[in-house]
Structure formats: C-alpha cells, structure tokens
Design an enzyme around this catalytic site. Structure first.
Site, PDB file in Angstrom:
ATOM      1  N   LEU A  92       0.831  -1.209   0.000  1.00  0.00           N
ATOM      2  CA  LEU A  92       0.000   0.000   0.000  1.00  0.00           C
ATOM      3  C   LEU A  92       0.863   1.256   0.000  1.00  0.00           C
ATOM      4  O   LEU A  92       1.838   1.350   0.759  1.00  0.00           O
ATOM      5  CB  LEU A  92      -0.908  -0.020   1.240  1.00  0.00           C
ATOM      6  CG  LEU A  92      -2.006  -1.085   1.146  1.00  0.00           C
ATOM      7  CD1 LEU A  92      -2.559  -1.415   2.520  1.00  0.00           C
ATOM      8  CD2 LEU A  92      -3.111  -0.632   0.205  1.00  0.00           C
ATOM      9  N   HIS A 121      -1.521 -11.989   7.894  1.00  0.00           N
ATOM     10  CA  HIS A 121      -0.337 -12.541   7.226  1.00  0.00           C
ATOM     11  C   HIS A 121      -0.145 -13.991   7.669  1.00  0.00           C
ATOM     12  O   HIS A 121      -0.192 -14.276   8.875  1.00  0.00           O
ATOM     13  CB  HIS A 121       0.893 -11.699   7.585  1.00  0.00           C
ATOM     14  CG  HIS A 121       2.107 -12.123   6.834  1.00  0.00           C
ATOM     15  ND1 HIS A 121       2.287 -11.816   5.493  1.00  0.00           N
ATOM     16  CD2 HIS A 121       3.177 -12.862   7.199  1.00  0.00           C
ATOM     17  CE1 HIS A 121       3.432 -12.345   5.089  1.00  0.00           C
ATOM     18  NE2 HIS A 121       3.993 -12.984   6.095  1.00  0.00           N
ATOM     19  N   ASP A 180       1.866  -0.530   8.743  1.00  0.00           N
ATOM     20  CA  ASP A 180       2.671   0.690   8.682  1.00  0.00           C
ATOM     21  C   ASP A 180       3.242   0.807   7.269  1.00  0.00           C
ATOM     22  O   ASP A 180       2.798   0.099   6.372  1.00  0.00           O
ATOM     23  CB  ASP A 180       3.738   0.731   9.790  1.00  0.00           C
ATOM     24  CG  ASP A 180       4.819  -0.322   9.590  1.00  0.00           C
ATOM     25  OD1 ASP A 180       4.833  -0.992   8.528  1.00  0.00           O
ATOM     26  OD2 ASP A 180       5.664  -0.473  10.490  1.00  0.00           O
ATOM     27  N   GLY A 200       6.032  -0.112   6.035  1.00  0.00           N
ATOM     28  CA  GLY A 200       6.901  -1.202   5.577  1.00  0.00           C
ATOM     29  C   GLY A 200       6.081  -2.367   5.053  1.00  0.00           C
ATOM     30  O   GLY A 200       4.852  -2.314   4.985  1.00  0.00           O
ATOM     31  N   ASP A 217       4.791  -5.758   5.910  1.00  0.00           N
ATOM     32  CA  ASP A 217       4.523  -6.684   7.013  1.00  0.00           C
ATOM     33  C   ASP A 217       5.360  -6.372   8.260  1.00  0.00           C
ATOM     34  O   ASP A 217       5.777  -7.293   8.984  1.00  0.00           O
ATOM     35  CB  ASP A 217       4.747  -8.141   6.564  1.00  0.00           C
ATOM     36  CG  ASP A 217       3.874  -8.518   5.371  1.00  0.00           C
ATOM     37  OD1 ASP A 217       2.729  -8.056   5.314  1.00  0.00           O
ATOM     38  OD2 ASP A 217       4.343  -9.266   4.496  1.00  0.00           O
TER      39      ASP A 217
HETATM   40  C1  GAR Z   1      -4.374 -15.506   3.669  1.00  0.00           C
HETATM   41  O1  GAR Z   1      -3.626 -16.621   4.080  1.00  0.00           O
HETATM   42  C2  GAR Z   1      -3.667 -14.223   4.067  1.00  0.00           C
HETATM   43  O2  GAR Z   1      -3.003 -14.299   5.295  1.00  0.00           O
HETATM   44  C3  GAR Z   1      -2.684 -14.085   2.936  1.00  0.00           C
HETATM   45  O3  GAR Z   1      -3.431 -14.396   1.799  1.00  0.00           O
HETATM   46  C4  GAR Z   1      -4.392 -15.400   2.153  1.00  0.00           C
HETATM   47  C5  GAR Z   1      -5.744 -14.980   1.618  1.00  0.00           C
HETATM   48  O4  GAR Z   1      -6.654 -16.030   1.678  1.00  0.00           O
HETATM   49  N1  GAR Z   1      -2.116 -12.787   2.900  1.00  0.00           N
HETATM   50  C6  GAR Z   1      -0.849 -12.550   2.576  1.00  0.00           C
HETATM   51  O5  GAR Z   1      -0.078 -13.420   2.238  1.00  0.00           O
HETATM   52  C7  GAR Z   1      -0.430 -11.098   2.655  1.00  0.00           C
HETATM   53  N2  GAR Z   1       0.999 -10.991   2.612  1.00  0.00           N
HETATM   54  P1  GAR Z   1      -8.186 -15.795   1.366  1.00  0.00           P
HETATM   55  O6  GAR Z   1      -8.269 -14.983   0.059  1.00  0.00           O
HETATM   56  O7  GAR Z   1      -8.757 -17.154   1.186  1.00  0.00           O
HETATM   57  O8  GAR Z   1      -8.780 -15.057   2.538  1.00  0.00           O
END
Ligand code: GAR
Length: 197
Positions: free
Chosen positions: A92, A108, A140, A142, A144
């Site tokens: 973002l 995450h 924030d 950064g 994650d």
């Molecule tokens: C989830 O595991 C979430 O933590 C991850 O994407 C997946 C979405 O699943 N996010 C990241 O990796 C962000 N860096 P979903 O579309 O089935 O909710």
C-alpha cells in the site's frame, strides 16, 4: 457497531468468515464494502451477502500514489471505521497508510517478523521451520512490519505441501480475524496505543 471495508485479491475465505460473523447478533461490526485490485474471485462472497464491491486496479492509474489516493477516497466514501486487508496482495502506498493509520490492519500467514512478503508459507517450508502460524498486525509503511495485534501458531507436519499448510493456516486465520475485529470493536484492543509502540 463499527463499519469495515475489507480488501482482498483472491479467494476471500477470510472475507467469508467475517461476512458469516456479521450474521451473528452479538458481532459488533458490519461490512460496508469489499474492494480488490482485480475482479477477485472472493467478490462472490460479498455478492452473496448483498455487500457492494469495487475494483481499484493499480494499472488504471499513472502512479502508485494516484492509485493509493483513489483507494483512500473509496474507503472513506464507504464510511469505513476499520480497513481489513484479508489477502490483499499489494504493497500500500504511504499516503494510503498515513490516511488511515491506525485503523488499517492486515493478515499474514506466518509468525511475523518471520517470513514477511508474498510467499510466507513457501518461505517457512524452505527455511525448514517446524512451527509457523498467522499474524494480524497494524499496517505501517513497511512490508509486514507493523505492530503485531494477535498471533496463533501451529506445528508444521513433516512432508506437508505448501498448499496443505496454507489451508491449515487459513483455518486459524478465519477465527483469528473474526475475534480480532470483535475485540477492536469492543475496545479490548487499542490500535492507537499499538501503533505508538
Ligand atoms: C491468507 O492466508 C492471508 O493471510 C494471505 O493471503 C491469504 C488470503 O486467503 N495474505 C498474505 O499473504 C499477505 N501478505 P483468502 O483470500 O482465502 O482469505
């Protein structure tokens, strides 16, 4: 009752868990809009619950900052008290983060600060980790790096594939995001205080 905008990029199973929670009388949040950076598969869940959706694709803007400005306008227009990134796979822009902080949270699939980035589950397996998990954190500027709100962990099974492990993490994530949003709405979590830490 707080108003949520949920941002997704993919299948939206965490969005689905939040939508189902909003059907419970005791859940203190409602979803006012679901946004994505593409015509995400997960929009089907929003549509099933009659929630408006919007697409804000970075490619439709000449700069990332312009995209971030338009996204900020959209979530403000929807009346969001809290923006939940639930599988939103874009970094973002700073202006977007500054415009919402601390009311912008992200899920995450790892125990941050371990394994940040887009391939957290793969990276945990490649590193030979025996444990991983899921994190909800304040966003924030950064990648994650924002203050951790809540985490859950699980043991990695020997021989487990990335897909198998990610699916087990997602089961934990769904409960984690629902409980975390509920606790934020009940003022049991102070995002301002966390963002100062
Ligand atoms: C989830 O595991 C979430 O933590 C991850 O994407 C997946 C979405 O699943 N996010 C990241 O990796 C962000 N860096 P979903 O579309 O089935 O909710």
């Amino acid at each position: 009752m707080i108003s949520l905008v949920v941002l997704i990029s993919g299948s939206g199973s965490n969005l689905r868990a939040l939508l189902e929670a909003t059907n419970r009388d005791d859940f203190p949040a409602k979803i006012v809009a679901v946004g994505a950076d593409n015509d995400a598969r997960g929009f089907e869940h929003a549509r099933a619950f009659g929630i408006p959706t919007f697409v804000m694709a970075p490619g439709d803007f000449s700069t990332r900052d312009e995209w971030g400005g338009a996204l900020l306008e959209q979530v403000r227009a929807a009346g969001a008290d809290l923006v939940v990134c639930a599988g939103f796979m874009r970094i973002l822009p700073a202006g977007f983060v500054q415009g919402l902080t601390p009311n912008l949270i992200n899920m995450h699939p790892a125990l941050l600060p371990l394994f940040p980035g887009a391939h957290a589950v793969r990276d945990a397996l490649a590193a030979g980790a025996t444990e991983t998990g899921a994190t909800v954190h304040v966003v924030d500027e950064g990648v994650d790096t924002g203050p951790v709100i809540r985490q859950v962990s699980l043991a990695i099974d020997p021989g487990e594939t990335e897909a198998q492990l990610h699916e087990r993490i997602k089961v934990l994530e769904r409960a984690l995001i629902v409980d975390t949003v509920s606790d934020i709405a009940h003022n049991l979590i102070d995002l301002k205080e966390l963002a100062r830490s």
